[in-house]
Motif scaffolding. Sequence first.
Motif, short mmCIF file in Angstrom:
data_model
loop_
_atom_site.label_atom_id
_atom_site.label_comp_id
_atom_site.label_asym_id
_atom_site.label_seq_id
_atom_site.Cartn_x
_atom_site.Cartn_y
_atom_site.Cartn_z
N LYS A 1 35.82 74.43 64.37
CA LYS A 1 34.77 75.15 63.58
C LYS A 1 33.52 74.22 63.62
CE LYS A 1 38.28 77.20 60.36
NZ LYS A 1 38.45 77.39 59.09
N SER A 2 32.53 75.01 63.42
CA SER A 2 30.94 74.52 63.38
C SER A 2 30.82 73.46 62.38
CB SER A 2 30.16 75.79 63.46
OG SER A 2 30.23 76.45 64.52
N ASP A 3 31.38 73.57 61.30
CA ASP A 3 31.21 72.60 60.31
C ASP A 3 32.30 71.41 60.05
OD1 ASP A 3 33.23 74.24 59.32
OD2 ASP A 3 32.21 74.55 57.34
N ALA A 4 33.44 71.42 61.03
CA ALA A 4 34.40 70.52 61.24
C ALA A 4 34.06 69.00 60.86
CB ALA A 4 35.21 70.80 62.23
N ALA B 1 36.56 57.36 70.32
CA ALA B 1 35.70 58.37 69.55
C ALA B 1 34.73 57.62 69.06
CB ALA B 1 36.33 59.43 68.76
N GLY B 2 35.02 56.43 67.84
CA GLY B 2 34.05 55.76 67.28
C GLY B 2 33.20 55.10 68.14
N TYR C 1 31.25 59.62 68.76
CA TYR C 1 31.62 61.19 68.55
C TYR C 1 31.87 61.45 67.07
CZ TYR C 1 34.11 65.56 68.90
OH TYR C 1 34.91 66.84 68.70
N THR C 2 32.29 60.73 66.50
CA THR C 2 32.71 60.80 65.09
C THR C 2 31.78 61.55 64.27
OG1 THR C 2 32.30 58.34 64.36
CG2 THR C 2 34.97 59.31 65.23
N ALA C 3 30.36 61.35 64.59
CA ALA C 3 29.34 61.76 63.79
C ALA C 3 28.59 62.66 64.34
CB ALA C 3 28.57 60.48 63.42
N ASN C 4 29.33 63.26 65.40
CA ASN C 4 28.44 64.35 66.40
C ASN C 4 29.48 65.48 66.93
OD1 ASN C 4 26.24 65.55 67.36
ND2 ASN C 4 26.76 64.08 69.55
N ILE C 5 30.31 66.05 65.73
CA ILE C 5 31.14 67.17 66.12
C ILE C 5 30.44 68.19 66.54
CG2 ILE C 5 33.16 68.22 65.47
CD1 ILE C 5 33.48 65.14 65.24
N ASN D 1 34.53 63.45 76.10
CA ASN D 1 33.42 63.85 77.05
C ASN D 1 33.60 65.47 77.03
OD1 ASN D 1 32.17 61.41 77.76
ND2 ASN D 1 33.12 61.42 79.63
N THR D 2 34.82 65.98 77.30
CA THR D 2 35.06 67.42 77.12
C THR D 2 34.58 68.05 75.80
OG1 THR D 2 36.95 67.17 78.67
CG2 THR D 2 36.91 68.91 77.04
N LEU D 3 35.20 67.18 74.72
CA LEU D 3 34.61 67.82 73.38
C LEU D 3 33.07 67.58 73.02
CD1 LEU D 3 37.54 66.10 71.12
CD2 LEU D 3 37.37 68.35 72.08
N ARG D 4 32.59 66.78 73.91
CA ARG D 4 30.93 66.80 73.64
C ARG D 4 30.31 67.82 74.32
NH1 ARG D 4 29.21 60.43 74.81
NH2 ARG D 4 28.95 59.87 72.38
#
Length: 347
Positions: free
Chosen positions: A46-49, A72-73, A77-81, A99-102
Amino acid sequence: MYIKRILLIIVLLGLVAGGVFSYKVYTAVFSPNTNFNNDEAYIYIKSDANFEEVESLLSDRLKDVSTFRAVAGKKGYTANIKGGKYAIKKGMNNNEIINTLRSGNIPVRVSFNNQETLANLAGRIAQQIEADSVALLRAFNDADFYRSKGFTEANKLAMYVPNSYEFFWNTTAEGFREKMLKEYNSFWNPARLEKSGSIGLTPLEVSTLASIVHKETAKVDERPRVAGVYLNRLRKNILLQADPTVIYALKLHNGDFNKVYKRVLYKDLELDSPYNTYKYAGLPPGPIAMPDISAIDAVLNAEKHDYYYFVANVEKFGYHKFAKTLAQHNRNKAQYVRWINGQNINR
């Protein structure tokens, strides 16, 4: 000598510790960390996850959640979902997963057919993208938006052309509406605009007539002939007398679009509504449903003939009998009335 040995041992221990540490880091970052048998697994963020929610989505798809969390830390990534739909491939390591989730947000195919109302459309689309039906309906009912784009309250339904489209799953309600406007403008290409002008109708009027044709017959091969009948009547300024418009008027009047009408009664024809084409000449104010592309193109490519009437063909169900004169039509209609009375269909 003793001190040198001590120093050598310390150096060796340091190298061993460093090697162990490096191995653990390498393993955490680059070793496969998926835990599923399919070629890939999809997750919807979700956009606000927050990161905890992402971790929860991935927990049963990873061998080791702790190493994923650590990497992730380190990668920030943990602060840039980022919201969206992502495909995690079997055998991916933590570095590849992150990298995929980014940057690997993949599109989804969003489809809808001829919905009768925008409320129905909102419910249909909410099943396919992140935006919920409330947000979608709010966007669909934004009068200022439609007014600025040349639509009215009555014809705004025409902006949504039933088809299959590509969207990102995390598209907002307003984003969906904007994309549909672009698709509408693309649909009305120069070729279609030229055909629309040749029959003396605007694109919005074509969509309105197409919605009637769509409701009159489900047989795609018959739609150009039905469209031809209505165009003939419009040119002669004859009332369209289309039963589907009366049914729409009844639903609008009663505020119930879920009610099914199997038969139009004579008393229904007295309803005072601009959608009652037995009372008012010309086209109704807007579409009575979303016509599909085959119905729109049927109007644009209507069959040229001398028919002015048609009624359901009880000898070939789904099709209609067409007539050039009222006398011929009345004979066809009498056959239909005898059949429907025999079915005991009162409403």
